[in-house]
Scaffold this active site. Structure first.
Site, PDB file in Angstrom:
ATOM      1  N   SER A  66       1.052   8.822   3.183  1.00  0.00           N
ATOM      2  CA  SER A  66       0.315   8.727   4.453  1.00  0.00           C
ATOM      3  C   SER A  66      -0.322  10.064   4.788  1.00  0.00           C
ATOM      4  CB  SER A  66       1.292   8.369   5.584  1.00  0.00           C
ATOM      5  OG  SER A  66       0.665   8.486   6.843  1.00  0.00           O
ATOM      6  N   TYR A  99       9.689   9.229  10.715  1.00  0.00           N
ATOM      7  CA  TYR A  99       8.789   8.591   9.746  1.00  0.00           C
ATOM      8  C   TYR A  99       8.029   9.611   8.904  1.00  0.00           C
ATOM      9  CZ  TYR A  99       4.554   5.921   8.328  1.00  0.00           C
ATOM     10  OH  TYR A  99       3.512   5.356   7.635  1.00  0.00           O
ATOM     11  N   LYS A 119       7.266  10.165   4.633  1.00  0.00           N
ATOM     12  CA  LYS A 119       5.960  10.104   3.953  1.00  0.00           C
ATOM     13  C   LYS A 119       5.695  11.404   3.204  1.00  0.00           C
ATOM     14  CE  LYS A 119       5.351   6.091   4.518  1.00  0.00           C
ATOM     15  NZ  LYS A 119       4.968   5.145   3.462  1.00  0.00           N
TER      16      LYS A 119
HETATM   17  N1  LIG Z   1      -1.152   1.086   8.600  1.00  0.00           N
HETATM   18  C1  LIG Z   1      -1.294   2.411   8.577  1.00  0.00           C
HETATM   19  O1  LIG Z   1      -2.013   2.989   9.408  1.00  0.00           O
HETATM   20  C2  LIG Z   1      -0.629   3.212   7.528  1.00  0.00           C
HETATM   21  C3  LIG Z   1       0.347   2.694   6.721  1.00  0.00           C
HETATM   22  N2  LIG Z   1       0.937   3.491   5.776  1.00  0.00           N
HETATM   23  C4  LIG Z   1       1.964   2.967   4.900  1.00  0.00           C
HETATM   24  O2  LIG Z   1       1.482   1.806   4.261  1.00  0.00           O
HETATM   25  C5  LIG Z   1       2.591   1.029   3.833  1.00  0.00           C
HETATM   26  C6  LIG Z   1       2.300  -0.428   4.143  1.00  0.00           C
HETATM   27  O3  LIG Z   1       2.252  -0.591   5.534  1.00  0.00           O
HETATM   28  P1  LIG Z   1       1.157  -1.494   6.273  1.00  0.00           P
HETATM   29  O4  LIG Z   1       0.480  -2.352   5.301  1.00  0.00           O
HETATM   30  O5  LIG Z   1       0.358  -0.609   7.124  1.00  0.00           O
HETATM   31  O6  LIG Z   1       2.046  -2.336   7.282  1.00  0.00           O
HETATM   32  P2  LIG Z   1       2.763  -3.737   7.082  1.00  0.00           P
HETATM   33  O7  LIG Z   1       3.819  -3.789   8.119  1.00  0.00           O
HETATM   34  O8  LIG Z   1       1.766  -4.818   7.050  1.00  0.00           O
HETATM   35  O9  LIG Z   1       3.383  -3.615   5.637  1.00  0.00           O
HETATM   36  C7  LIG Z   1       4.659  -3.122   5.357  1.00  0.00           C
HETATM   37  C8  LIG Z   1       5.317  -4.112   4.441  1.00  0.00           C
HETATM   38  O10 LIG Z   1       6.580  -3.618   4.028  1.00  0.00           O
HETATM   39  C9  LIG Z   1       7.504  -4.682   4.128  1.00  0.00           C
HETATM   40  N3  LIG Z   1       8.836  -4.163   4.277  1.00  0.00           N
HETATM   41  C10 LIG Z   1       9.373  -3.559   5.370  1.00  0.00           C
HETATM   42  N4  LIG Z   1      10.665  -3.266   5.146  1.00  0.00           N
HETATM   43  C11 LIG Z   1      10.938  -3.698   3.891  1.00  0.00           C
HETATM   44  C12 LIG Z   1      12.098  -3.678   3.091  1.00  0.00           C
HETATM   45  N5  LIG Z   1      13.240  -3.167   3.554  1.00  0.00           N
HETATM   46  N6  LIG Z   1      12.037  -4.206   1.846  1.00  0.00           N
HETATM   47  C13 LIG Z   1      10.883  -4.726   1.372  1.00  0.00           C
HETATM   48  N7  LIG Z   1       9.753  -4.783   2.090  1.00  0.00           N
HETATM   49  C14 LIG Z   1       9.778  -4.264   3.329  1.00  0.00           C
HETATM   50  C15 LIG Z   1       7.057  -5.462   5.332  1.00  0.00           C
HETATM   51  O11 LIG Z   1       7.595  -6.780   5.349  1.00  0.00           O
HETATM   52  C16 LIG Z   1       5.554  -5.457   5.153  1.00  0.00           C
HETATM   53  O12 LIG Z   1       5.104  -6.506   4.343  1.00  0.00           O
HETATM   54  C17 LIG Z   1       3.809   1.600   4.534  1.00  0.00           C
HETATM   55  O13 LIG Z   1       4.561   2.360   3.604  1.00  0.00           O
HETATM   56  C18 LIG Z   1       3.223   2.520   5.595  1.00  0.00           C
HETATM   57  O14 LIG Z   1       4.070   3.583   5.893  1.00  0.00           O
HETATM   58  C19 LIG Z   1       0.572   4.781   5.605  1.00  0.00           C
HETATM   59  C20 LIG Z   1      -0.386   5.328   6.382  1.00  0.00           C
HETATM   60  C21 LIG Z   1      -1.051   4.597   7.402  1.00  0.00           C
HETATM   61  C1  LIG Z   2       2.021   3.541  11.766  1.00  0.00           C
HETATM   62  C2  LIG Z   2       0.922   4.516  12.047  1.00  0.00           C
HETATM   63  O1  LIG Z   2       0.056   4.000  12.986  1.00  0.00           O
HETATM   64  C3  LIG Z   2       0.156   4.778  10.802  1.00  0.00           C
HETATM   65  O2  LIG Z   2       1.067   5.039   9.791  1.00  0.00           O
HETATM   66  C4  LIG Z   2       0.874   6.254   9.317  1.00  0.00           C
HETATM   67  O3  LIG Z   2       1.418   6.660   8.345  1.00  0.00           O
HETATM   68  C5  LIG Z   2      -0.077   6.988  10.132  1.00  0.00           C
HETATM   69  O4  LIG Z   2       0.616   7.777  11.020  1.00  0.00           O
HETATM   70  C6  LIG Z   2      -0.816   5.916  10.809  1.00  0.00           C
HETATM   71  O5  LIG Z   2      -1.382   6.263  12.007  1.00  0.00           O
END
Ligand SMILES: NC(=O)C1=CN([C@@H]2O[C@H](COP(=O)(O)OP(=O)(O)OC[C@H]3O[C@@H](n4cnc5c(N)ncnc54)[C@H](O)[C@@H]3O)[C@@H](O)[C@H]2O)C=CC1
Ligand SMILES: C[C@H](O)[C@@H]1OC(=O)[C@H](O)[C@@H]1O
Length: 254
Positions: free
Chosen positions: A144, A157, A161
């Site tokens: 991230s 968090y 990351k």
């Molecule tokens: N959305 C954002 O702005 C950003 C997201 N990220 C990272 O991207 C990755 C994906 O997140 P997003 O797609 O944004 O959100 P999301 O909530 O849609 O995806 C996260 C996924 O991880 C799964 N998950 C959670 N706990 C779990 C576990 N214990 N075992 C297996 N699966 C699990 C959830 O069910 C979900 O499908 C995360 O690692 C997050 O930290 C990083 C930077 C920014």
């Molecule tokens: C969950 C936050 O909105 C998202 O996840 C990250 O890793 C960054 O901080 C984004 O803003």
């Protein structure tokens, strides 16, 4: 041009958001895709349906990445189904926003276990399989922008990351001799479930948009191209790298 033809790609936390977009993007580039998911069977089945709509094969395996055994099972089931593991996308993560001074111990421990321990054991299990296969591989971790900058309500968090970013640097060294490349993507603010509640605050959402030189927040699909690229042979000499995918947010001081 299809970049992942004939490869087997594994993606964790792929029933929603960035993981889902990466899984479908990999299938569009010719890969068979195995997804890990923890929660909704229906969402996982829908992702597999989207993978199969591209003409590739898909498989969903349920499991909590915080449990090291999940990584062993995930890799074993992928090998049973498709014969090899060529790419691991370690993506699963949580970000339960909370203030620092009264942060519950359980929230800290769970966030560390899912985001950092989960990535560690997934990467290790995939790497062991890749070493056994003897033909290299590619690992892409979803870190991230928060690996590089802080967040008032993300004190539990952001260290995870930064840890994932560091894990890719160290595994790049440990696995280079096996032809296994390790890189991370650093998304900015992407509209997904993880921040749906946080960005329901219209003022905060506007502020985040204004901080982004490209003028909009990201969509999950914005990550698919960078992840597919790093997974593919187009990035054959890229390892230990971290690719910001943030619309320019990080560099926008003033
Ligand atoms: N959305 C954002 O702005 C950003 C997201 N990220 C990272 O991207 C990755 C994906 O997140 P997003 O797609 O944004 O959100 P999301 O909530 O849609 O995806 C996260 C996924 O991880 C799964 N998950 C959670 N706990 C779990 C576990 N214990 N075992 C297996 N699966 C699990 C959830 O069910 C979900 O499908 C995360 O690692 C997050 O930290 C990083 C930077 C920014
Ligand atoms: C969950 C936050 O909105 C998202 O996840 C990250 O890793 C960054 O901080 C984004 O803003």
């Amino acid at each position: 041009m299809k970049l992942l033809e004939g490869k087997t790609v594994l993606v964790t936390g792929a029933s929603t958001g960035i993981g889902r977009a990466a899984a479908i993007g990999a299938a569009q580039h010719g890969a068979n895709v195995v997804i890990n998911y923890a929660h909704s069977d229906a969402a996982a089945a829908d992702c597999v349906a989207q993978i199969e709509a591209t003409g590739q094969r898909g498989l969903a395996v349920k499991g909590d990445v915080a449990d090291p055994q999940t990584a062993q099972d995930f890799v074993a089931k992928a090998v049973d189904a498709f014969g090899s593991v060529d790419v691991m996308v370690s993506n699963a993560g949580i970000c339960p926003f909370h203030a620092f001074l009264d942060m519950p111990v359980e929230v800290v421990e769970r966030t560390f276990r899912v985001n950092l321990h989960g990535a560690y054991f997934m990467v290790q299990a995939a790497a062991n399989q890749m070493v056994k296969q003897g033909k290299g591989g590619s690992i892409v971790a979803v870190s991230s922008i928060s690996a590089l900058v802080g967040g008032e309500f993300q004190t539990h968090y952001t260290p995870t990351k930064a840890g994932v970013h560091s894990l890719m640097q160290s595994t790049a060294i440990a696995l280079g001799r096996h032809g296994i490349r390790c890189n991370s993507v650093l998304p900015g603010t992407i509209l997904t479930e993880i921040n749906k509640d946080d960005l329901a605050d219209i003022e905060k959402r506007k502020y985040m948009e204004q901080r982004t030189p490209l003028g909009r927040l990201g969509m999950p699909e914005d990550l698919a191209g960078p992840i597919v690229f790093l997974a593919s042979d187009m990035a054959a000499y890229v390892t230990g790298a971290a690719l910001l995918v943030d619309g320019g947010m990080f560099v926008n001081l003033q």
